[in-house]
Design an enzyme around this catalytic site. Structure first.
Site, PDB file in Angstrom:
ATOM      1  N   ARG A   1       0.909  -1.008  -0.233  1.00  0.00           N
ATOM      2  CA  ARG A   1       0.012  -0.142   0.039  1.00  0.00           C
ATOM      3  C   ARG A   1       0.878   1.440  -0.418  1.00  0.00           C
ATOM      4  O   ARG A   1       0.531   2.356  -1.339  1.00  0.00           O
ATOM      5  CB  ARG A   1      -0.812   0.128   1.489  1.00  0.00           C
TER       6      ARG A   1
ATOM      7  N   ILE B   1      21.150 -22.063 -30.274  1.00  0.00           N
ATOM      8  CA  ILE B   1      22.215 -23.457 -30.040  1.00  0.00           C
ATOM      9  C   ILE B   1      21.951 -24.452 -30.633  1.00  0.00           C
ATOM     10  O   ILE B   1      21.105 -24.861 -29.963  1.00  0.00           O
ATOM     11  CB  ILE B   1      22.288 -23.198 -28.331  1.00  0.00           C
TER      12      ILE B   1
ATOM     13  N   GLU C   1      23.926 -22.785 -16.881  1.00  0.00           N
ATOM     14  CA  GLU C   1      23.366 -22.067 -16.678  1.00  0.00           C
ATOM     15  C   GLU C   1      22.396 -22.515 -16.775  1.00  0.00           C
ATOM     16  O   GLU C   1      21.733 -23.655 -17.855  1.00  0.00           O
ATOM     17  CB  GLU C   1      23.436 -20.555 -16.677  1.00  0.00           C
TER      18      GLU C   1
ATOM     19  N   LYS D   1      18.216 -23.298 -18.818  1.00  0.00           N
ATOM     20  CA  LYS D   1      17.957 -22.903 -20.150  1.00  0.00           C
ATOM     21  C   LYS D   1      16.530 -22.933 -20.382  1.00  0.00           C
ATOM     22  O   LYS D   1      15.391 -23.561 -19.661  1.00  0.00           O
ATOM     23  CB  LYS D   1      18.209 -24.540 -21.238  1.00  0.00           C
TER      24      LYS D   1
ATOM     25  N   ASP E   1      12.888 -22.097 -20.599  1.00  0.00           N
ATOM     26  CA  ASP E   1      11.502 -22.720 -21.779  1.00  0.00           C
ATOM     27  C   ASP E   1      10.960 -21.153 -21.983  1.00  0.00           C
ATOM     28  O   ASP E   1       9.513 -20.447 -21.235  1.00  0.00           O
ATOM     29  CB  ASP E   1      10.740 -23.335 -21.064  1.00  0.00           C
TER      30      ASP E   1
ATOM     31  N   ARG F   1      13.612 -11.875 -30.941  1.00  0.00           N
ATOM     32  CA  ARG F   1      15.120 -12.755 -31.416  1.00  0.00           C
ATOM     33  C   ARG F   1      14.367 -13.085 -33.223  1.00  0.00           C
ATOM     34  O   ARG F   1      15.239 -12.902 -33.924  1.00  0.00           O
ATOM     35  CB  ARG F   1      15.302 -14.121 -30.917  1.00  0.00           C
TER      36      ARG F   1
ATOM     37  N   TYR G   1      21.296 -12.770 -19.679  1.00  0.00           N
ATOM     38  CA  TYR G   1      22.745 -13.154 -19.736  1.00  0.00           C
ATOM     39  C   TYR G   1      23.210 -13.061 -20.804  1.00  0.00           C
ATOM     40  O   TYR G   1      24.458 -14.389 -20.235  1.00  0.00           O
ATOM     41  CB  TYR G   1      21.497 -15.241 -19.413  1.00  0.00           C
TER      42      TYR G   1
ATOM     43  N   LYS H   1      19.357 -30.953 -23.171  1.00  0.00           N
ATOM     44  CA  LYS H   1      18.260 -30.853 -22.805  1.00  0.00           C
ATOM     45  C   LYS H   1      17.559 -31.979 -21.849  1.00  0.00           C
ATOM     46  O   LYS H   1      18.063 -33.213 -21.788  1.00  0.00           O
ATOM     47  CB  LYS H   1      17.781 -30.902 -24.515  1.00  0.00           C
TER      48      LYS H   1
ATOM     49  N   CYS I   1     -22.088 -20.061  -6.592  1.00  0.00           N
ATOM     50  CA  CYS I   1     -20.955 -20.096  -8.230  1.00  0.00           C
ATOM     51  C   CYS I   1     -20.453 -19.186  -8.190  1.00  0.00           C
ATOM     52  O   CYS I   1     -20.350 -17.958  -6.872  1.00  0.00           O
ATOM     53  CB  CYS I   1     -21.878 -19.800  -9.224  1.00  0.00           C
TER      54      CYS I   1
ATOM     55  N   CYS J   1     -21.454 -16.036  -9.987  1.00  0.00           N
ATOM     56  CA  CYS J   1     -21.522 -14.614  -9.433  1.00  0.00           C
ATOM     57  C   CYS J   1     -22.506 -14.830  -8.062  1.00  0.00           C
ATOM     58  O   CYS J   1     -23.136 -14.569  -7.292  1.00  0.00           O
ATOM     59  CB  CYS J   1     -23.468 -14.942 -10.306  1.00  0.00           C
TER      60      CYS J   1
ATOM     61  N   CYS K   1     -25.377 -23.798 -11.777  1.00  0.00           N
ATOM     62  CA  CYS K   1     -25.313 -22.277 -11.270  1.00  0.00           C
ATOM     63  C   CYS K   1     -27.056 -21.739 -11.420  1.00  0.00           C
ATOM     64  O   CYS K   1     -27.711 -21.518 -12.684  1.00  0.00           O
ATOM     65  CB  CYS K   1     -24.475 -21.179 -11.716  1.00  0.00           C
TER      66      CYS K   1
ATOM     67  N   CYS L   1     -25.760 -14.440 -14.755  1.00  0.00           N
ATOM     68  CA  CYS L   1     -24.687 -14.941 -13.833  1.00  0.00           C
ATOM     69  C   CYS L   1     -23.139 -13.921 -15.328  1.00  0.00           C
ATOM     70  O   CYS L   1     -23.574 -14.352 -16.208  1.00  0.00           O
ATOM     71  CB  CYS L   1     -24.434 -15.793 -14.006  1.00  0.00           C
TER      72      CYS L   1
END
Length: 710
Positions: free
Chosen positions: A60, A108, A136, A138, A140, A159, A247, A352, A443, A446, A459, A465
């Site tokens: 805050r 790579i 390091e 790899k 994703d 890239r 990196y 990998k 629900c 709602c 519901c 809703c």
């Protein structure tokens, strides 16, 4: 990773005084000084929160500082390119441009076996004696180039093809962990490569929100990051939980031209002293970039292989997705000698991980509310490859199956794909919780009570809703509803998200040309066309209206039966359960669902709002008399130019009966293209006359029924 030093003598760093003077009491110099102090403090707090994960003030308090800076910049026109307020997102873009990279961003080479890694080491040793390697994760995610001049953020690009990428400058500026101004003494010109990603906990939370809104979840964090980064509206990017790791130093020097002249894109970076990748890692951290703490230096390739194996063992504990380890020659001068191929660096290799099996973990279970109010439990999963498809969610069907399997959050489960399409949880492999998931009593969208009907939950909020609103509006305008051209799911979602539809489908009839042309992609002509379609839909046939408003279990066929039986909307709305059961084909359960729909005050209010806007369904009348009275017809296969519902309506509007199955009471079986074999066999067994479409229409014509040119 060391914590940053706080800006000296800044009153907004520790225990900040949030009792600000009124802005109108400040002169321009005072406002400028306060704004600069706030920027410095907010940058420090951003670093502590997003990079160090060690905030020193409450959320805050941070919000109050940020709001004050926004107010000052707005009142005194004090915006700067590196201001933290830039992160809220700028004006929407018409399209993403392309930019040329400072140096090529190559890929790579990779492999999943230790032998491939050792072959890489052998190739390196032909050029480099006793190479040292840095290792390091790899990541994703999405690779990106970010450029700074004089320590201030200038540009970002994906890239792309390695030579050019998409210009995502405005979107990347909204990512809190990307510094807009660097710390320390960075080079005057700096190009950095990193990875944009979505942290796994944030990804699961965001997917949960999407499912609860009735949207499809992202398949995996990488897809989510890529889609978010390519948004044309930076404010959308700002709302999503992107982060990044830096990196690699792609380029550095007193100017971009000086770097290019040095031709040192893979060797020691001029005038920086960055002789190794380990030097880069330390420098990036000093300059204020988030770097990964699992970076290690290994003296030989066997150490690098062991690093990858340790990383694989820790994979599930990491707060980000990885799919292997990157192994790089540490010495940058050696990297320059090794060079590159047309596609990848010769000094780096990605070892990998094996593909995940079809066993995974349930990270959350959310309840999705469908168009008719049916609640469907959805398991959000650690993404897993199932038959070549990445799966991040799976259905749990209903409470009975959940109880039978004992499924709960945290359990390891097996995922299968029904018909090789729909993923579902087939069994619990290992339970990590007590009990099982249970449906909510209200629900999630709602707050209306949830009622169980056999194995299913619904519901009771009906048309009011919000979770049912987008799908409900789209269905209202579909061919099974009022057939409003131009009102599909995409349009319905846009109207709801933009606030043009806030309550229910009746809001459609309050739309104006001005409302529509303010939306992207809408011109005056398309707006006028939709409004004309809406106006033409105000006096629909009663069956179409009953189908359009989304009564549970009521599709076009049953809507027509109800309309024929009760004739007017008021009569349908005031009928009792027993009245509904008097309609052919309506049993006790269906009658109860219809009755509950019309007993719901919210649903009745929506219908009243539609009527107030001039929507007045036409009473049902027998359109063609009794020319087919006493005849029972069954249809199978497809008839060009006609839907099954239209054919059945044609028969029934002229006094005949159209049923779904062949019996001894059937007079004709009409067979179109690709007819069902069982109906044809039943017709032969019951000596029922079989007509092709042409013979059927000839029969209608012989009885005085005009079907036009169809």
């Amino acid at each position: 990773m060391s914590a940053p030093d706080p800006p000296p003598d800044n009153p907004y760093v520790e225990n900040p005084d949030l009792d600000f003077e009124p802005i109108e009491a400040l002169d321009e110099a005072q406002a400028a000084a306060q704004a600069e102090a706030l920027r410095d403090a907010i940058r420090y707090h951003d670093r502590r929160y997003y990079v160090e994960a060690d905030p020193v003030i409450a959320d805050r308090a941070y919000d109050r500082l940020f709001e004050r800076l926004q107010a000052l910049e707005s009142a005194f026109d004090l915006q700067t390119p590196d201001s933290p307020t830039r992160r809220v997102g700028g004006e929407p873009l018409d399209e993403l441009g392309t930019v040329e990279h400072v140096v090529p961003m190559l890929s790579i080479d990779s492999g999943g076996e230790p032998a491939a890694v050792r072959e890489f080491d052998t190739r390196v040793r032909r050029t480099v004696t006793d190479p040292e390697y840095v290792c390091e994760p790899k990541f994703d995610g999405l690779s990106i180039e970010v450029i700074y001049e004089d320590g201030v953020y200038q540009r970002a690009a994906t890239r792309g093809d390695g030579q050019t990428g998409e210009d995502v400058t405005e979107n990347v500026a909204t990512i809190d962990s990307v510094p807009l101004r660097l710390r320390g003494d960075p080079p005057a010109f700096l190009a950095v490569r990193g990875e944009i990603y979505i942290p796994r906990p944030d990804f699961q939370a965001y997917n949960r929100e999407r499912v609860e809104r009735g949207e499809d979840p992202f398949a995996n964090p990488r897809n989510a990051a890529a889609g978010t980064l390519r948004q044309l509206d930076p404010s959308v990017t700002a709302e999503r939980p992107l982060s990044w790791f830096a990196y690699d130093v792609l380029a550095a020097g007193p100017t971009a031209e000086a770097f290019e002249a040095a031709d040192a894109s893979t060797g020691p970076v001029p005038e920086t002293g960055l002789e190794t990748h380990a030097d880069e890692h330390a420098a990036l951290e000093d300059w204020g970039f988030p770097v990964n703490d699992r970076f290690e230096v290994q003296t030989d390739i066997e150490g690098a292989i062991a690093y990858r194996d340790r990383l694989l063992a820790a994979r599930e504990e990491l707060p980000y997705e990885i799919d292997g380890a990157v192994i790089k020659v540490n010495d940058r001068a050696a990297c320059a000698r090794l060079g590159t191929t047309a596609r990848h660096y010769r000094w780096a290799f990605a070892y990998k991980f094996p593909a995940r099996a079809e066993e995974t973990t349930i990270t959350d279970i959310v309840v999705q509310v469908g168009r008719t109010g049916r609640l469907t439990p959805v398991a959000l999963l650690e993404p897993v490859d199932v038959g070549g498809v990445t799966v991040s969610r799976a259905t749990l069907h209903n409470q009975s199956e959940i109880e039978a399997m004992g499924v709960a959050v945290g359990d390891e489960v097996r995922i299968e794909r029904a018909g090789d399409v729909i993923p579902y949880v087939s069994e619990v492999i290992e339970s990590h919780s007590e009990g099982h998931f249970t449906f909510p009593e209200t629900c999630p969208a709602c707050g209306s009570p949830v009622e169980r009907d056999g194995p299913r939950h619904f519901c009771t909020g009906g048309l009011t809703c919000p979770a049912q609103l987008v799908a409900g509006v789209a269905y209202f305008g579909s061919e099974d509803g009022l057939d409003i051209e131009g009102l599909g799911e995409e349009t319905a979602r846009e109207f709801v998200e933009r606030g043009l539809i806030e309550q229910d489908v009746a809001d459609l009839y309050d739309l104006t040309v001005e409302d529509l042309v303010a939306l992207d992609g809408w011109g005056e002509r398309s707006a006028t066309n939709l409004l004309a379609e809406l106006d033409a839909s105000k006096h629909p046939p009663l069956p179409d209206f009953l189908a359009a408003i989304g009564i549970p279990t009521v599709g076009p066929t049953l809507a027509r039966d109800l309309a024929r039986h009760f004739e007017t909307l008021d009569a349908v709305m005031e009928a009792t359960r027993s009245d509904y059961q008097a309609v052919e084909g309506v049993g006790e359960t269906v009658a109860e669902r219809i009755s509950e729909f019309f007993e719901n005050e919210g649903n009745r209010r929506v219908i009243e709002r539609l009527r107030e806007r001039g929507v007045d369904p036409e009473p049902m009348t027998e359109a063609g008399g009794d020319e087919l009275a006493g005849f029972t017809v069954v249809f199978t296969g497809s008839v060009e130019g006609w839907t099954r519902d239209e054919l059945q309506a044609l028969v029934e509007d002229h006094g005949g009966s159209a049923t779904s199955s062949v019996s001894g009471n059937t007079d004709y079986l009409v067979t179109g293209s690709n007819p069902g074999q069982s109906k044809t066999q039943d017709a032969a067994a019951n000596d029922v006359e079989i007509l092709d479409p042409e013979a059927f229409f000839d029969l209608l014509s012989s009885r005085g029924i005009d079907v036009g040119d169809r």
